[in-house]
Design an enzyme around this catalytic site. Structure first.
Site, mmCIF file in Angstrom:
data_model
loop_
_atom_site.group_PDB
_atom_site.id
_atom_site.type_symbol
_atom_site.label_atom_id
_atom_site.label_comp_id
_atom_site.label_asym_id
_atom_site.label_seq_id
_atom_site.Cartn_x
_atom_site.Cartn_y
_atom_site.Cartn_z
ATOM 1 C CB CYS A 80 -0.985 -0.048 1.176
ATOM 2 S SG CYS A 80 -2.323 1.137 0.991
ATOM 3 C CG HIS A 168 -4.072 -3.615 2.951
ATOM 4 N ND1 HIS A 168 -3.114 -3.083 3.779
ATOM 5 C CD2 HIS A 168 -4.642 -2.567 2.326
ATOM 6 C CE1 HIS A 168 -3.107 -1.770 3.666
ATOM 7 N NE2 HIS A 168 -4.028 -1.426 2.789
ATOM 8 C CD GLU A 170 -1.892 -5.977 5.452
ATOM 9 O OE1 GLU A 170 -1.498 -6.499 4.396
ATOM 10 O OE2 GLU A 170 -1.941 -4.742 5.612
ATOM 11 C CB SER A 222 -3.897 -12.183 36.891
ATOM 12 O OG SER A 222 -3.883 -12.803 35.614
#
Ligand code: XMP
Length: 511
Positions: A80, A168, A170, A222
């Site tokens: 991009c 893109h 991804e 935790s």
């Protein structure tokens, strides 16, 4: 680390982390660095990817990477903004798009004889998100793919291993995105696919041993996935020198303190359970403001943890379950011409005088990888699959001030809801679920009596990272059964509602 690595230079795209995740899914190790703060040593990186950006290569806010040690010397993939950058500053031309170029598109031309596009065909869906478009390819540019609206959707520079794509790879909507990344990284750049949970455990355990030596380390558990996996990794490396502290802040789920403590002990960890419920509730008395409550809980946690850590003689290190998204320095989109760097370091809020050095074994991996690493070390899948639970616990699910009685009511309600989800096989279909105790009473009838009691709201959402979320369409039958159970069994509640708001504009928690 002796394995092949890939460098991702970030120009502030919202998708940069996704690039890293896709690369990791190929079992390839990669790191994200801001475009203007690349690592000093480039030797270990076998390939480089340039991310997208909200900025334009035209006008004032151009982000100029230093590519002299990269371009032509290492395989380079520009996505991009990166693709526009290479075109604009190397003899090509970039101009504003004349048509909308957001969302789905399909490849209308593909140069299949190039390795870059092997196993990808005309018609393959890609995801576009740009407002500028490449009008002319740079010097020595060779067109590799087009869509109906974007002629120069992909190109390479002849004589170099330099590739550029406007879409893109991804995002999931680019169907062959992972194939394309594999073509580039594995077949062109010859990067080894050696990044696996087992290799991570092995190298991390060795690194911890070297870093910490015979020193003592303290870690706050935790009950969540990150701190647990961090503890198990450290335990593998330093055994009895790891001291874990698990604090009951009085705002945990019903019976959670006892059951999680037992589970930790079963895992061989050296854990001290500290029941500080009263200390937290005393500190919270009369505080209604959500940020005030968070602050009181945070401060009390540090006090309790500090007291306990002082009982461990000669402790030198504090271990934390910080994960990669907390660490990545992202390029600020508001930074103007010399983009400033926003830091998300989560190095905890321990007082300086404790002077502990920090060890964060998970700081380079993503949440899904933490789970895979946990599974490879044999951690109980039920523990690894637990929903996220906020640090301040039920404290931010009791709207208004907090009392022991309100905590009791919410723990009962929450337990009925969560156990019900598990019993009906719905728990794993939900990303996060919980109950909120509202600061209003409503009128009801029970038997012949008029009641004036609490309202609780149930919330179940689907999400991938908590940044956006949608409410889950739980079966009516389940909601009906759960509501009946709550009203019949939890004294003090006479009304149950279900939250059907998405995030944004609502948030997951109510406070
Ligand atoms: P929101 O409510 O912002 O929550 O949509 C997104 C995710 O963050 C969790 N959350 C917190 N976690 N301390 C935490 O450790 C907090 O103060 C806190 N507030 C929200 C929330 O549970 C959800 O997973």
């Amino acid at each position: 680390m002796e394995q092949d690595q890939v460098l991702i230079l970030d120009f502030g795209s919202q998708y940069t982390q996704l690039i890293a995740r896709r690369v990791r899914e190929l079992n390839i190790y990669c790191e994200i660095h801001p475009y203007n703060h690349p690592p000093k040593e480039l030797e270990n990186f076998k390939a480089v990817i340039l991310s997208g950006s909200p900025n334009s290569v035209r006008g004032e806010n151009v982000l100029h990477p230093e590519l002299s040690e990269i371009r032509g010397k290492k395989p380079l993939l520009a996505v991009c903004y990166g693709a526009q950058y290479l075109a604009h500053f190397s003899g090509g031309k970039v101009a504003p798009s004349s048509t909308r170029e957001y969302g789905r598109a399909n490849l209308s031309f593909v140069k299949n004889d190039e390795i870059f596009f092997q196993n990808i065909s005309v018609g393959s869906q890609v995801w576009m998100s740009h407002s500028d478009t490449i009008k002319e390819l740079p010097t020595n540019g060779l067109l590799l793919a087009s869509t109906k609206d974007v002629e120069n959707a992909a190109y390479k520079i002849e004589g170099e291993d330099t590739f550029a794509i406007q879409f893109h790879p991804e995002v999931y909507h680019t169907k062959d995105g992972k194939q394309l990344l594999a073509n580039f990284l594995v077949d062109i750049a010859k990067v080894g696919q050696t990044w696996t949970p087992d290799s991570f455990v092995e190298s991390t355990v060795a690194a911890i041993k070297e870093k910490v030596g015979n020193d003592k380390v303290v870690l706050g558990l935790s009950g969540g996935v990150d701190s647990t996996v961090a503890a198990v990794l450290l335990h593998k490396a330093i055994g009895k020198n790891l001291y874990c502290i698990f604090v009951n802040n009085g705002l945990l789920r019903k019976n959670e303190f006892e059951s999680v403590l037992k589970q930790y002990e079963g895992m061989g960890l050296n854990v001290k359970g500290v029941d500080a419920s009263k200390r937290f509730l005393d500190k919270l008395a009369g505080i209604s403001d959500p940020e005030g409550k968070r602050k009181a809980i945070g401060v009390t946690f540090i006090d309790v943890f500090d007291d306990e850590a002082h009982h461990i003689q000669d402790v030198k290190w504090l271990a934390q379950g910080t994960i990669y998204p907390d660490v990545i320095e992202s390029v600020s989109v508001n930074g103007g011409p010399s983009a400033t760097i926003k830091s998300h370091h989560n190095v905890g809020g321990l007082p300086d005088y404790m002077k502990l050095k920090i060890v964060e074994p998970l700081r380079m991996i993503f949440k899904d990888e933490v789970r895979r690493v946990g599974a490879s070390m044999g951690i109980d899948p039920e523990l690894l699959g637990r929903h996220p639970f906020p640090g301040p616990g039920l404290g931010i699910r009791i709207l208004g001030d907090i009392t022991a009685e309100k905590v009791r009511i919410l723990q009962e309600v929450d337990a009925i809801f969560i156990n019900g989800l598990k019993e009906d096989g719905l728990y794993d279909k939900v990303w996060q679920a919980g109950a909120m105790l509202l600061p209003v009473n409503s009128v009801g009838v029970m038997g012949d009596e008029r009641t004036y009691e609490k309202v609780v709201a149930l919330r179940a959402v689907e999400s991938t990272d908590g940044m956006t979320a949608d409410w889950v369409d739980l079966p009516y039958e389940f909601l009906q059964k759960t509501s009946n159970k709550i009203i019949n069994q939890v004294k003090g509640v006479n009304r149950v509602v279900y939250d059907i708001s998405s995030k944004p504009p609502a948030t997951i928690e109510w406070e």
